[in-house]
Design a protein around this motif. Sequence first.
Motif, mmCIF file in Angstrom:
data_model
loop_
_atom_site.group_PDB
_atom_site.id
_atom_site.type_symbol
_atom_site.label_atom_id
_atom_site.label_comp_id
_atom_site.label_asym_id
_atom_site.label_seq_id
_atom_site.Cartn_x
_atom_site.Cartn_y
_atom_site.Cartn_z
ATOM 1 N N LYS A 5 21.059 43.692 -4.250
ATOM 2 C CA LYS A 5 21.863 42.721 -3.532
ATOM 3 C C LYS A 5 20.975 41.585 -3.045
ATOM 4 C CE LYS A 5 25.532 45.660 -1.880
ATOM 5 N NZ LYS A 5 26.357 46.022 -0.721
ATOM 6 N N TYR A 6 21.547 40.408 -3.056
ATOM 7 C CA TYR A 6 20.838 39.231 -2.576
ATOM 8 C C TYR A 6 21.632 38.600 -1.451
ATOM 9 C CZ TYR A 6 18.202 39.658 -6.899
ATOM 10 O OH TYR A 6 17.414 40.124 -7.911
ATOM 11 N N HIS A 7 20.943 38.033 -0.494
ATOM 12 C CA HIS A 7 21.577 37.349 0.626
ATOM 13 C C HIS A 7 21.119 35.903 0.633
ATOM 14 C CE1 HIS A 7 23.029 41.066 2.479
ATOM 15 N NE2 HIS A 7 21.902 41.591 2.051
ATOM 16 N N LEU A 8 22.087 35.018 0.812
ATOM 17 C CA LEU A 8 21.783 33.599 0.906
ATOM 18 C C LEU A 8 21.995 33.151 2.344
ATOM 19 C CD1 LEU A 8 23.617 32.142 -2.213
ATOM 20 C CD2 LEU A 8 21.175 32.520 -1.934
ATOM 21 N N TYR A 9 21.053 32.418 2.872
ATOM 22 C CA TYR A 9 21.175 31.854 4.203
ATOM 23 C C TYR A 9 21.323 30.347 4.037
ATOM 24 C CZ TYR A 9 19.596 36.467 5.526
ATOM 25 O OH TYR A 9 19.497 37.817 5.674
ATOM 26 N N LEU A 10 22.541 29.859 4.305
ATOM 27 C CA LEU A 10 22.871 28.464 4.055
ATOM 28 C C LEU A 10 23.258 27.766 5.354
ATOM 29 C CD1 LEU A 10 25.183 29.047 0.973
ATOM 30 C CD2 LEU A 10 22.787 28.406 0.926
ATOM 31 N N THR A 11 23.002 26.477 5.398
ATOM 32 C CA THR A 11 23.448 25.674 6.532
ATOM 33 C C THR A 11 24.937 25.373 6.350
ATOM 34 O OG1 THR A 11 22.976 23.565 5.459
ATOM 35 C CG2 THR A 11 21.169 24.592 6.709
ATOM 36 N N ALA A 12 25.564 24.853 7.387
ATOM 37 C CA ALA A 12 26.990 24.514 7.314
ATOM 38 C C ALA A 12 27.248 23.476 6.233
ATOM 39 C CB ALA A 12 27.468 24.016 8.667
ATOM 40 N N GLU A 13 26.352 22.531 6.096
ATOM 41 C CA GLU A 13 26.508 21.492 5.072
ATOM 42 C C GLU A 13 26.411 22.085 3.666
ATOM 43 O OE1 GLU A 13 24.375 17.329 3.645
ATOM 44 O OE2 GLU A 13 23.810 18.255 5.536
ATOM 45 N N GLU A 14 25.487 23.006 3.455
ATOM 46 C CA GLU A 14 25.329 23.644 2.148
ATOM 47 C C GLU A 14 26.545 24.503 1.812
ATOM 48 O OE1 GLU A 14 20.474 24.098 2.002
ATOM 49 O OE2 GLU A 14 21.663 25.609 3.065
ATOM 50 N N ILE A 15 27.093 25.188 2.810
ATOM 51 C CA ILE A 15 28.289 26.004 2.591
ATOM 52 C C ILE A 15 29.460 25.114 2.187
ATOM 53 C CG2 ILE A 15 30.021 27.443 3.738
ATOM 54 C CD1 ILE A 15 27.696 28.647 5.370
ATOM 55 N N ARG A 16 29.617 23.991 2.865
ATOM 56 C CA ARG A 16 30.705 23.059 2.560
ATOM 57 C C ARG A 16 30.553 22.508 1.138
ATOM 58 N NH1 ARG A 16 30.445 20.587 7.053
ATOM 59 N NH2 ARG A 16 28.949 19.017 6.431
ATOM 60 N N TYR A 17 29.338 22.147 0.750
ATOM 61 C CA TYR A 17 29.069 21.625 -0.588
ATOM 62 C C TYR A 17 29.373 22.685 -1.652
ATOM 63 C CZ TYR A 17 26.578 19.440 -4.459
ATOM 64 O OH TYR A 17 26.259 18.898 -5.666
ATOM 65 N N LEU A 18 28.935 23.923 -1.423
ATOM 66 C CA LEU A 18 29.168 25.015 -2.360
ATOM 67 C C LEU A 18 30.653 25.324 -2.475
ATOM 68 C CD1 LEU A 18 28.008 27.171 -4.221
ATOM 69 C CD2 LEU A 18 27.635 28.602 -2.219
ATOM 70 N N PHE A 19 31.362 25.348 -1.342
ATOM 71 C CA PHE A 19 32.796 25.624 -1.347
ATOM 72 C C PHE A 19 33.549 24.563 -2.149
ATOM 73 C CE2 PHE A 19 37.090 25.718 0.370
ATOM 74 C CZ PHE A 19 37.363 27.073 0.346
ATOM 75 N N ASN A 20 33.206 23.294 -1.954
ATOM 76 C CA ASN A 20 33.864 22.215 -2.694
ATOM 77 C C ASN A 20 33.586 22.314 -4.186
ATOM 78 O OD1 ASN A 20 35.094 21.087 -0.469
ATOM 79 N ND2 ASN A 20 33.389 19.714 -0.045
ATOM 80 N N ALA A 21 32.377 22.701 -4.565
ATOM 81 C CA ALA A 21 32.044 22.868 -5.983
ATOM 82 C C ALA A 21 32.844 24.022 -6.584
ATOM 83 C CB ALA A 21 30.552 23.115 -6.136
ATOM 84 N N LEU A 22 32.971 25.126 -5.850
ATOM 85 C CA LEU A 22 33.758 26.264 -6.332
ATOM 86 C C LEU A 22 35.233 25.892 -6.449
ATOM 87 C CD1 LEU A 22 32.155 29.216 -4.344
ATOM 88 C CD2 LEU A 22 32.153 28.928 -6.823
ATOM 89 N N LEU A 23 35.729 25.123 -5.504
ATOM 90 C CA LEU A 23 37.121 24.693 -5.536
ATOM 91 C C LEU A 23 37.394 23.812 -6.756
ATOM 92 C CD1 LEU A 23 39.795 24.823 -4.019
ATOM 93 C CD2 LEU A 23 39.070 22.808 -2.756
#
Length: 48
Positions: A5-23
């Motif tokens: 298992k891997y864990h990613l520690y992301l900032t709020a901005e990185e989470i928002r960017y990743l979520f938009n890319a997935l969307l």
Amino acid sequence: MRKKKYHLYLTAEEIRYLFNALLAYRNKMLAQGRYTDLIDEVMIKLQK
């Protein structure tokens, strides 16, 4: 044998960017008539 298992520690901005890319990718898959189950699961986990 268990998968590692891997864990990613992301900032709020990185989470928002990743979520938009997935969307955007999910919308592309829906337009092609393909399944989005895996993308949906990742998006749910990302929100937690």
